[in-house]
Structure formats: C-alpha cells, structure tokens
Design a protein around this motif. Sequence first.
Motif, PDB file in Angstrom:
ATOM      1  N   LEU A  35       0.835  -1.204   0.000  1.00  0.00           N
ATOM      2  CA  LEU A  35       0.000   0.000   0.000  1.00  0.00           C
ATOM      3  C   LEU A  35       0.869   1.252   0.000  1.00  0.00           C
ATOM      4  CD1 LEU A  35      -1.410   2.333   1.978  1.00  0.00           C
ATOM      5  CD2 LEU A  35      -2.766   1.313   0.142  1.00  0.00           C
ATOM      6  N   ARG A  36       1.872   1.290   0.873  1.00  0.00           N
ATOM      7  CA  ARG A  36       2.760   2.435   0.969  1.00  0.00           C
ATOM      8  C   ARG A  36       3.430   2.729  -0.368  1.00  0.00           C
ATOM      9  NH1 ARG A  36       7.978   2.592   3.222  1.00  0.00           N
ATOM     10  NH2 ARG A  36       8.380   0.912   1.721  1.00  0.00           N
ATOM     11  N   ASP A  37       3.927   1.698  -1.004  1.00  0.00           N
ATOM     12  CA  ASP A  37       4.660   1.889  -2.250  1.00  0.00           C
ATOM     13  C   ASP A  37       3.748   2.334  -3.385  1.00  0.00           C
ATOM     14  OD1 ASP A  37       6.872   1.121  -0.843  1.00  0.00           O
ATOM     15  OD2 ASP A  37       7.037  -0.864  -1.731  1.00  0.00           O
ATOM     16  N   ARG A  38       2.524   1.851  -3.379  1.00  0.00           N
ATOM     17  CA  ARG A  38       1.591   2.246  -4.431  1.00  0.00           C
ATOM     18  C   ARG A  38       1.242   3.730  -4.318  1.00  0.00           C
ATOM     19  NH1 ARG A  38      -3.995   1.043  -6.197  1.00  0.00           N
ATOM     20  NH2 ARG A  38      -4.568   0.622  -4.055  1.00  0.00           N
ATOM     21  N   VAL A  39       1.015   4.195  -3.090  1.00  0.00           N
ATOM     22  CA  VAL A  39       0.725   5.612  -2.888  1.00  0.00           C
ATOM     23  C   VAL A  39       1.963   6.452  -3.196  1.00  0.00           C
ATOM     24  CG1 VAL A  39      -0.080   7.366  -1.267  1.00  0.00           C
ATOM     25  CG2 VAL A  39      -1.040   5.061  -1.174  1.00  0.00           C
ATOM     26  N   ARG A  40       3.129   5.955  -2.814  1.00  0.00           N
ATOM     27  CA  ARG A  40       4.369   6.674  -3.083  1.00  0.00           C
ATOM     28  C   ARG A  40       4.578   6.851  -4.586  1.00  0.00           C
ATOM     29  NH1 ARG A  40       9.773   4.847  -0.004  1.00  0.00           N
ATOM     30  NH2 ARG A  40       8.512   5.725   1.699  1.00  0.00           N
ATOM     31  N   TRP A  54       0.859  24.273  -8.842  1.00  0.00           N
ATOM     32  CA  TRP A  54      -0.399  24.398  -8.098  1.00  0.00           C
ATOM     33  C   TRP A  54      -0.235  25.355  -6.921  1.00  0.00           C
ATOM     34  CZ3 TRP A  54      -1.128  18.373  -7.709  1.00  0.00           C
ATOM     35  CH2 TRP A  54      -1.564  17.876  -8.955  1.00  0.00           C
ATOM     36  N   TYR A  55       0.874  25.222  -6.221  1.00  0.00           N
ATOM     37  CA  TYR A  55       1.117  26.063  -5.054  1.00  0.00           C
ATOM     38  C   TYR A  55       1.278  27.522  -5.473  1.00  0.00           C
ATOM     39  CZ  TYR A  55       3.030  27.296  -0.448  1.00  0.00           C
ATOM     40  OH  TYR A  55       3.238  27.857   0.783  1.00  0.00           O
ATOM     41  N   GLU A  56       2.062  27.762  -6.499  1.00  0.00           N
ATOM     42  CA  GLU A  56       2.286  29.136  -6.952  1.00  0.00           C
ATOM     43  C   GLU A  56       0.987  29.780  -7.415  1.00  0.00           C
ATOM     44  OE1 GLU A  56       5.339  31.591  -9.847  1.00  0.00           O
ATOM     45  OE2 GLU A  56       4.875  29.507 -10.323  1.00  0.00           O
ATOM     46  N   GLU A  57       0.150  29.009  -8.095  1.00  0.00           N
ATOM     47  CA  GLU A  57      -1.116  29.542  -8.627  1.00  0.00           C
ATOM     48  C   GLU A  57      -2.235  29.507  -7.598  1.00  0.00           C
ATOM     49  OE1 GLU A  57      -1.856  27.144 -12.054  1.00  0.00           O
ATOM     50  OE2 GLU A  57      -0.322  28.157 -13.272  1.00  0.00           O
ATOM     51  N   ALA A  58      -1.956  28.955  -6.425  1.00  0.00           N
ATOM     52  CA  ALA A  58      -2.984  28.783  -5.386  1.00  0.00           C
ATOM     53  C   ALA A  58      -4.200  28.061  -5.962  1.00  0.00           C
ATOM     54  CB  ALA A  58      -3.380  30.129  -4.783  1.00  0.00           C
ATOM     55  N   ARG A  59      -3.923  26.941  -6.627  1.00  0.00           N
ATOM     56  CA  ARG A  59      -4.985  26.180  -7.291  1.00  0.00           C
ATOM     57  C   ARG A  59      -5.153  24.822  -6.629  1.00  0.00           C
ATOM     58  NH1 ARG A  59      -6.270  22.608 -11.407  1.00  0.00           N
ATOM     59  NH2 ARG A  59      -4.132  22.065 -11.990  1.00  0.00           N
ATOM     60  N   PHE A  60      -6.374  24.534  -6.233  1.00  0.00           N
ATOM     61  CA  PHE A  60      -6.701  23.230  -5.683  1.00  0.00           C
ATOM     62  C   PHE A  60      -6.948  22.262  -6.841  1.00  0.00           C
ATOM     63  CE2 PHE A  60     -10.315  20.402  -4.367  1.00  0.00           C
ATOM     64  CZ  PHE A  60      -9.544  19.529  -3.634  1.00  0.00           C
ATOM     65  N   PRO A  61      -6.161  21.194  -6.954  1.00  0.00           N
ATOM     66  CA  PRO A  61      -6.279  20.296  -8.103  1.00  0.00           C
ATOM     67  C   PRO A  61      -7.418  19.297  -7.954  1.00  0.00           C
ATOM     68  CG  PRO A  61      -4.508  19.542  -6.690  1.00  0.00           C
ATOM     69  CD  PRO A  61      -5.040  20.820  -6.067  1.00  0.00           C
ATOM     70  N   ILE A  62      -8.627  19.753  -8.153  1.00  0.00           N
ATOM     71  CA  ILE A  62      -9.795  18.907  -7.931  1.00  0.00           C
ATOM     72  C   ILE A  62      -9.797  17.695  -8.859  1.00  0.00           C
ATOM     73  CG2 ILE A  62     -11.293  20.156  -9.548  1.00  0.00           C
ATOM     74  CD1 ILE A  62     -13.545  19.792  -7.437  1.00  0.00           C
ATOM     75  N   GLU A  63      -9.047  17.788  -9.957  1.00  0.00           N
ATOM     76  CA  GLU A  63      -9.027  16.681 -10.915  1.00  0.00           C
ATOM     77  C   GLU A  63      -8.378  15.421 -10.358  1.00  0.00           C
ATOM     78  OE1 GLU A  63      -5.361  19.261 -11.813  1.00  0.00           O
ATOM     79  OE2 GLU A  63      -7.462  19.561 -11.241  1.00  0.00           O
ATOM     80  N   ILE A  64      -7.660  15.531  -9.234  1.00  0.00           N
ATOM     81  CA  ILE A  64      -7.035  14.319  -8.688  1.00  0.00           C
ATOM     82  C   ILE A  64      -7.991  13.538  -7.779  1.00  0.00           C
ATOM     83  CG2 ILE A  64      -4.757  15.415  -8.778  1.00  0.00           C
ATOM     84  CD1 ILE A  64      -4.812  15.445  -5.692  1.00  0.00           C
ATOM     85  N   VAL A  65      -9.159  14.085  -7.478  1.00  0.00           N
ATOM     86  CA  VAL A  65     -10.082  13.385  -6.576  1.00  0.00           C
ATOM     87  C   VAL A  65     -10.465  12.010  -7.115  1.00  0.00           C
ATOM     88  CG1 VAL A  65     -12.374  13.453  -5.522  1.00  0.00           C
ATOM     89  CG2 VAL A  65     -10.932  15.495  -5.493  1.00  0.00           C
ATOM     90  N   PRO A  66     -10.854  11.878  -8.394  1.00  0.00           N
ATOM     91  CA  PRO A  66     -11.165  10.528  -8.889  1.00  0.00           C
ATOM     92  C   PRO A  66      -9.975   9.577  -8.834  1.00  0.00           C
ATOM     93  CG  PRO A  66     -12.016  12.212 -10.387  1.00  0.00           C
ATOM     94  CD  PRO A  66     -11.125  12.916  -9.410  1.00  0.00           C
ATOM     95  N   LYS A  67      -8.772  10.099  -9.011  1.00  0.00           N
ATOM     96  CA  LYS A  67      -7.577   9.248  -8.944  1.00  0.00           C
ATOM     97  C   LYS A  67      -7.344   8.758  -7.526  1.00  0.00           C
ATOM     98  CE  LYS A  67      -5.441  11.727 -12.811  1.00  0.00           C
ATOM     99  NZ  LYS A  67      -4.289  12.540 -13.272  1.00  0.00           N
ATOM    100  N   LEU A  68      -7.575   9.632  -6.550  1.00  0.00           N
ATOM    101  CA  LEU A  68      -7.451   9.214  -5.154  1.00  0.00           C
ATOM    102  C   LEU A  68      -8.507   8.167  -4.811  1.00  0.00           C
ATOM    103  CD1 LEU A  68      -6.832  12.734  -3.588  1.00  0.00           C
ATOM    104  CD2 LEU A  68      -5.151  10.892  -3.740  1.00  0.00           C
ATOM    105  N   ALA A  69      -9.696   8.348  -5.369  1.00  0.00           N
ATOM    106  CA  ALA A  69     -10.758   7.366  -5.147  1.00  0.00           C
ATOM    107  C   ALA A  69     -10.396   6.024  -5.752  1.00  0.00           C
ATOM    108  CB  ALA A  69     -12.067   7.884  -5.743  1.00  0.00           C
ATOM    109  N   LYS A  70      -9.827   6.042  -6.955  1.00  0.00           N
ATOM    110  CA  LYS A  70      -9.430   4.796  -7.619  1.00  0.00           C
ATOM    111  C   LYS A  70      -8.387   4.050  -6.806  1.00  0.00           C
ATOM    112  CE  LYS A  70      -7.962   2.986 -12.113  1.00  0.00           C
ATOM    113  NZ  LYS A  70      -7.565   3.341 -13.508  1.00  0.00           N
ATOM    114  N   LEU A  71      -7.531   4.798  -6.103  1.00  0.00           N
ATOM    115  CA  LEU A  71      -6.532   4.184  -5.235  1.00  0.00           C
ATOM    116  C   LEU A  71      -7.137   3.651  -3.941  1.00  0.00           C
ATOM    117  CD1 LEU A  71      -3.573   6.717  -5.598  1.00  0.00           C
ATOM    118  CD2 LEU A  71      -3.498   4.291  -6.188  1.00  0.00           C
ATOM    119  N   GLY A  72      -8.403   3.977  -3.692  1.00  0.00           N
ATOM    120  CA  GLY A  72      -9.055   3.528  -2.463  1.00  0.00           C
ATOM    121  C   GLY A  72      -8.715   4.347  -1.252  1.00  0.00           C
ATOM    122  N   LEU A  73      -8.320   5.631  -1.457  1.00  0.00           N
ATOM    123  CA  LEU A  73      -7.825   6.448  -0.348  1.00  0.00           C
ATOM    124  C   LEU A  73      -8.891   7.330   0.296  1.00  0.00           C
ATOM    125  CD1 LEU A  73      -4.374   7.552  -1.830  1.00  0.00           C
ATOM    126  CD2 LEU A  73      -4.903   5.601  -0.353  1.00  0.00           C
TER     127      LEU A  73
END
Length: 400
Positions: A35-40, A54-73
Amino acid sequence: MSLAHSSADREAAAAVDPSDLISFDSLLSTEELALRDRVRTFVREEIKPNIAKWYEEARFPIEIVPKLAKLGLLGMHLKGYGCAGGTAVEYGLAAAELEAGDSGIRTLVSVQGSLAMSAIAKHGSDEQKQEWLPRMAAGEAIGCFGLTEPTAGSDPSAMTTFASRDGADWVLNGAKRWIGLANVAQVAVIWAQTDEGVRGFVVPTGTPGFTATPIEPKLSMRASVQCEISLENVRLPDDAVLPNASGLKGPFSCLNEARYGIAWGTMGAARDAFEDALAYSKERLQFGRPLAGYQLTQQKLVNMALEINKGFLLALHLGRLKDAGKLQPHQISVGKLNNCREAIEICREARTILGGNGITLAYSPLRHANNLESVRTYEGTDEVHTLILGQKLTGVGAFR
C-alpha cells in the motif's frame, strides 16, 4: 482495493528512503509495504511534477479526486459502503506519502475521510450512510466538516451557530470558518448548538442559504482550499440530524481520526524536505567541496534524520495501538504535538542547507514549512495538545 504493483515500482519507491537509519520497513507487513509503495508511486508521478505550479497559482487540483478514489484512499479506514476497509497503519502510511507530496493533498483525504465520512459512518443513520458514503468513497461527492467558527476555534463549546426547531424542520443560522473543501463539496457536516445541546447535521451544499467563500490570499496550504461558510435560514428536514451524535463528543471523535493521520503525514513532509536537502548537499560545491562534506552540514542532516526516524516510530506505535483498539485520546495528542513540532523544525533546517535557493519553489522545504504552519494549528494547536497532556500528567485541567 487492489494492491498490485510492479517490482520496478517497489524498487523505485524503496530507493527514496535515505533518512531510514533503523530499517523501518522491517516493521511493516507485506500488505502495508505494498500500500505504501503504491501511494508513493502515485505521488511521485502525479503530485510532485505539478505541486510547485499548483502552489504558486494557489490552485486546488480537484481533478485528482477521482484518482485518489481509484486508489481507495477516500475513507480508506472505513468498512463497507465501497470503502477500502484498510487498517490504521495502512491509512497512516498513505497519509505520510500524500503529505510528502503536499500537506494540501493529505488534507483533502483527511477532510473527506477522517472528518466528513467518519462523521456519517460513526454517527449517521443507515439512510445517511447509504446516500452519501458510497458516492464519497468513489469521489463522486466531496464532503466538508463545519465545526470551527470565526470566534470559536480552540473552544468549540463557544460556537454560536444555532439550529432551531420550526415544526418538523430544523433551521440553521451562523457561520463557520477555515472549512476545507467547502466550496467544492456536495455535502457538509455542520455542528450547531440546539436546545438539546450540540448536534450534527448533514447539509447538502445546494440547500438555499448555504454559501461557501474561499479564504484568500494565503501564505500556507496554497494548493488546498479553505472557506468561510455562511448559514442563513438553512432549512433542513428532521432526518438531516446525525442521530447518534450528541454533544461535543461527536465532532471530537472525528477530530481524533484526523489528528492521528497528521502524526503520520507531518513526518512525510519532513522526510521529503530532508531528501531535498540531502541531495542538494551532495551536489552543491562550496570552497571546492560538496556541502555534504562539512561537519556542520552532517550534523544538521543527522539531527533531522534522527527526528524523522523517531517520529515514524511514534506514528507506527500509535497505529498499532489503534488497530488493537487500545489507542487513547491523549496518546493521539502526543503524536500530533510532537510530530508537527519536529516536522516544521526539520523543514526549516533543511531550508538552511539550500541557502538562497531554498526560498524558491524548485525545492520543497520552505513550501512544506509554510504548509505545516497550518497543520500545526488545525485539529488542535500546540497549546491545546500541551494542555491535554498536562491534564493527563497532573490530573488538573488548565484550559480556563
């Protein structure tokens, strides 16, 4: 949740642990390492190449939410309703890897899973769980958790948001502040005073009278979003109440889930800052030799590595206690207070090795240090956790 990953991924992930002086991985099971290695790997491929922008633009990357869900996180420590059902240690390891990317990314997972989803899972009705948890685990719905107010931060008992009865309905009025994800959320768990004491409410964010406004500008957590919520005559049916939460024990049980994750996450940020400083010290020449060859630099690196190792050992011990059902609230305060405090010092020290280059977004330590100013403050300040532990040691409460 599938844990399959290639041997190349394992080798690449294992190669980035130069701070490990104690064979920490030997304390982890095969499943935990997988699990650790997959998230890493995900953080290395999806977060690190983009986080500076993202940090410089102060932008929240909402597009990664489905990817986090796919990882089961999302809600990964919860069971059923499409959640991964991971252990506390697995959740902690994931939190550390996510925060090695950025505190804002780990906070996203924490707000969604440890706060909003946990509140519904712990205190909600069967109908509330069925309506929201599967969608939230799949990343189809984002949640937020409204406890803190403009004038009630460390003392939530002073909240002024009030829910009053109006026939069969409830009507909420008040304000919340520093609420992560509120402007992109589909559901909010709002805590309010009532004539029956503090109660929690499941509030669809499209309900008339609910407004979430991002707080800007910020010097910390710039790749995340925190909001002020206005509640003006928000009318809810009776079944919006979380039936199994009454009083402040309800929100505190969720805060403890988030605080536990922070004990791990902050060490991930510290480790990433250390790795940047170590790599730089080997390449940067001063007076004809690498910085790494100077005694003062080696002392800094050793001190940082020692605290990272100790911090991870503490986090792992808390995780094992949690999985055994033996973790006490004051022990969570030990992890939150110690690891936040040490992590921010490590990141600041790492920046000194980078010299002037360390104030650029080409390197991670100062970004992590700035983020940790927020992490150190939310879910209980240093002062609050100090008093929790002081009361445990002395038996005397000193909050007032």
